[in-house]
Design an enzyme around this catalytic site. Structure first.
Site, short mmCIF file in Angstrom:
data_model
loop_
_atom_site.label_atom_id
_atom_site.label_comp_id
_atom_site.label_asym_id
_atom_site.label_seq_id
_atom_site.Cartn_x
_atom_site.Cartn_y
_atom_site.Cartn_z
N GLU A 1 -7.92 -0.12 14.09
CA GLU A 1 -8.75 -0.96 13.38
C GLU A 1 -8.37 -2.53 13.58
O GLU A 1 -7.33 -2.88 13.81
CB GLU A 1 -8.38 -0.76 11.61
CG GLU A 1 -9.44 -1.69 10.93
CD GLU A 1 -8.85 -1.10 9.34
OE1 GLU A 1 -8.72 0.08 9.07
OE2 GLU A 1 -8.94 -2.09 8.41
N LYS B 1 -10.09 5.74 3.78
CA LYS B 1 -8.74 4.88 3.82
C LYS B 1 -8.24 4.76 2.36
O LYS B 1 -8.96 3.97 1.68
CB LYS B 1 -8.92 3.52 4.67
CG LYS B 1 -7.79 3.08 5.22
CD LYS B 1 -8.12 1.86 6.15
CE LYS B 1 -6.83 1.21 6.41
NZ LYS B 1 -6.89 -0.40 6.75
N GLU C 1 0.84 -1.18 -0.10
CA GLU C 1 0.13 0.03 0.08
C GLU C 1 0.80 1.25 -0.09
O GLU C 1 0.42 2.56 0.26
CB GLU C 1 -1.11 -0.02 1.03
CG GLU C 1 -2.20 -0.93 0.93
CD GLU C 1 -2.79 -1.05 2.23
OE1 GLU C 1 -2.85 -0.26 3.13
OE2 GLU C 1 -3.97 -1.71 2.19
N LYS D 1 -15.78 -2.06 2.44
CA LYS D 1 -14.92 -2.20 1.24
C LYS D 1 -16.02 -3.05 0.37
O LYS D 1 -16.30 -4.43 0.67
CB LYS D 1 -13.89 -3.32 1.38
CG LYS D 1 -12.82 -2.88 2.32
CD LYS D 1 -11.67 -3.81 2.56
CE LYS D 1 -10.54 -3.40 3.44
NZ LYS D 1 -9.76 -4.62 4.04
N ARG E 1 -8.02 -1.45 -0.92
CA ARG E 1 -7.62 -2.64 -0.60
C ARG E 1 -6.16 -2.54 -1.01
O ARG E 1 -5.59 -1.67 -1.68
CB ARG E 1 -8.34 -3.98 -1.24
CG ARG E 1 -9.95 -3.86 -1.02
CD ARG E 1 -10.46 -5.28 -1.02
NE ARG E 1 -9.81 -6.06 0.21
CZ ARG E 1 -10.43 -6.85 1.02
NH1 ARG E 1 -11.78 -7.33 0.27
NH2 ARG E 1 -10.06 -7.68 1.80
N SER E 2 -5.37 -3.73 -0.48
CA SER E 2 -4.06 -3.62 -0.75
C SER E 2 -3.49 -3.91 -2.24
O SER E 2 -2.72 -3.47 -2.64
CB SER E 2 -3.38 -4.89 0.04
OG SER E 2 -3.86 -5.96 0.24
N ASP F 1 -3.99 -0.15 11.94
CA ASP F 1 -4.83 -1.25 11.69
C ASP F 1 -4.02 -2.49 12.10
O ASP F 1 -2.99 -2.97 11.42
CB ASP F 1 -4.91 -1.49 10.27
CG ASP F 1 -5.70 -2.63 9.85
OD1 ASP F 1 -6.25 -3.46 10.64
OD2 ASP F 1 -6.31 -2.83 8.66
#
Ligand code: PGA
Ligand code: ZN
Length: 417
Positions: free
Chosen positions: A282, A384, A201, A333, A362-363, A237
């Site tokens: 998170e 995010k 990320e 998500k 997402r990653s 997270d």
């Protein structure tokens, strides 16, 4: 009334996401214009997510689009985004979207919504929400990353995050996150620690213990807050399901050399929240620990306790959480559940119940920018997105454009912490 815009054709192809994994891309050709979308993919997925692809992966998904989805959807209206989503569920009534795949469903749902927006000559966020007044979300950015998003010498915890909590504009908040990311790398190197590069990320990968990483990020936030006037706070997270060992009944921190049972983990998280004034945590606990989430949430004030793997954007999981008061924020998500309508239903229920919805990348990401629009349509106070990397910046830049478009009419959202 103008004539309904209908789907004339659907095409699917195999592309790649930011990690180089295969992904599906969908073109929806409509009578009023076209939409193109792709779906992201996770590396630290929750157990309760729907299946991303049917058995046979992207190859089978391409076949399903051609043989099942396209014939069923040709002629269907894209004026109301729900129409396509209801049809997708009709084609695959399984609870985990295993016949067509959640990623297939999401890409079709999103491309159809985009075609709908084009046909109405509207922005996607306007097409999805008739609210009329909109606010800009605060960007939650990943600065130091480890866990399943990186290889080699790394932190035990997956993400160390910066969260602007007060800023005049989205653009200033995003710029502050970028400066923090830079300042973090300077501080890591000043400490004589080798940077191993950047993870999935775009966050820095370095052999730091949990508290070392939090100290560095806290310092960086202070410096950049002073320089920019944007209030910056620290978050994490913990993706605790990836630390949890079913066999040992403990959370295992390899670099920290720490083994914690459920009660110790709650105490440890509380200590970190207090010491570093964390604004956001998170998945601090394993994805089945509704009770512990509730205990932790009851003990904190001014901190978002957010469920990602805990809820997996699933409304049933959130209903249980709301009953037990597990957490006070939820990651949204859309590909965890499959369609736009499903993810909006969960997000709206979250708002009703006083949970803060956090729209999230997402990653493994696409270069699309639609989640910027989804967050605005919903009125999510936090999004995010990561800080750097073309696929992350694509979304940040779209929010800058939306902010410009809305002009005076839009202000920053209120996070409520
Ligand atoms: P992902 O998870 O790798 O499944 O996208 C990211 C996260 O845990 O937030
Ligand atoms: Zn997460």
């Amino acid at each position: 009334m103008s004539k309904a815009a209908i789907i004339e054709n659907i095409k699917a192809r195999r592309i790649f996401d930011s990690r180089g994994s295969e992904a599906i891309e969908i073109d929806v050709m409509g009578s009023g214009g076209s939409g193109r979308s792709s779906a992201p993919s996770g590396a630290s997925k929750g157990r309760w997510e729907v299946k991303s692809y049917p058995d046979g992966g992207v190859t089978q998904a391409l076949r399903v689009v051609k043989e099942l989805i396209a014939p069923e959807l040709i002629g269907v209206s894209v004026d109301d985004p729900k129409t396509v989503d209801v049809k997708l569920h009709g084609m695959d009534p399984s609870p985990d979207f295993s016949r067509i795949g959640g990623n297939t469903a999401y890409a079709v749902s999103l491309a159809s919504a985009t075609a709908g927006a084009v046909s109405r000559a509207m922005q996607l966020f306007e097409h999805l929400s008739a609210a009329g007044s909109y606010s800009l979300p605060y960007p939650l950015g990943n600065t130091i990353g480890g866990g399943l998003h990186a290889k080699g010498d790394r932190t035990d915890i997956q993400e160390f995050l910066v969260l602007p909590t007060s800023s005049k504009s989205f653009a200033q908040a995003a710029a502050a996150n970028i400066r923090t990311h830079k300042e973090v790398s300077r501080l890591i190197e000043n400490n004589g620690v080798n940077l191993a590069g950047r993870g999935d990320e775009g966050a820095w990968v370095a052999p730091l213990k949990t508290e070392e990483a939090l100290e560095i990020l806290t310092k960086a936030c202070r410096t950049v807050s002073d320089e920019t006037g944007v209030e910056l706070r620290v978050g994490a997270d913990m993706a605790a399901s990836t630390l949890w060992s079913e066999k040992a009944n403990e959370y295992l921190y390899q670099r920290d050399n720490r083994r914690l049972d459920e009660g110790d983990q709650i105490e440890f998280v509380l200590e970190l929240i207090k010491k570093f004034k964390l604004a956001y945590v998170e998945d601090p606990l394993n994805e089945e620990s509704f009770e512990s989430f509730s205990e932790l949430t009851g003990k904190v004030k001014g901190t978002l306790i957010c469920g990602d793997d805990l809820f997996t954007t699933n409304i049933k999981r959130l209903e249980r959480g709301a009953k037990e008061k597990s957490g006070n924020a939820i990651i949204i998500k859309p590909n965890q559940v499959g369609t736009l309508s499903d993810s909006f239903a969960t997000a709206r229920f979250a708002q009703q119940e006083g949970y803060v919805p956090v729209f999230s990348h997402r990653s493994g990401e696409s270069c699309g920018n639609e989640i910027a629009h989804l967050a605005i349509a919903l009125g999510a106070p936090v999004i995010k997105l990561g800080v750097l990397g073309g696929e992350r910046i694509a979304k940040i830049n779209e929010l800058i454009r939306i902010e410009e478009l809305l002009g005076e009419k839009a202000g920053m959202a209120n996070i409520g912490i």
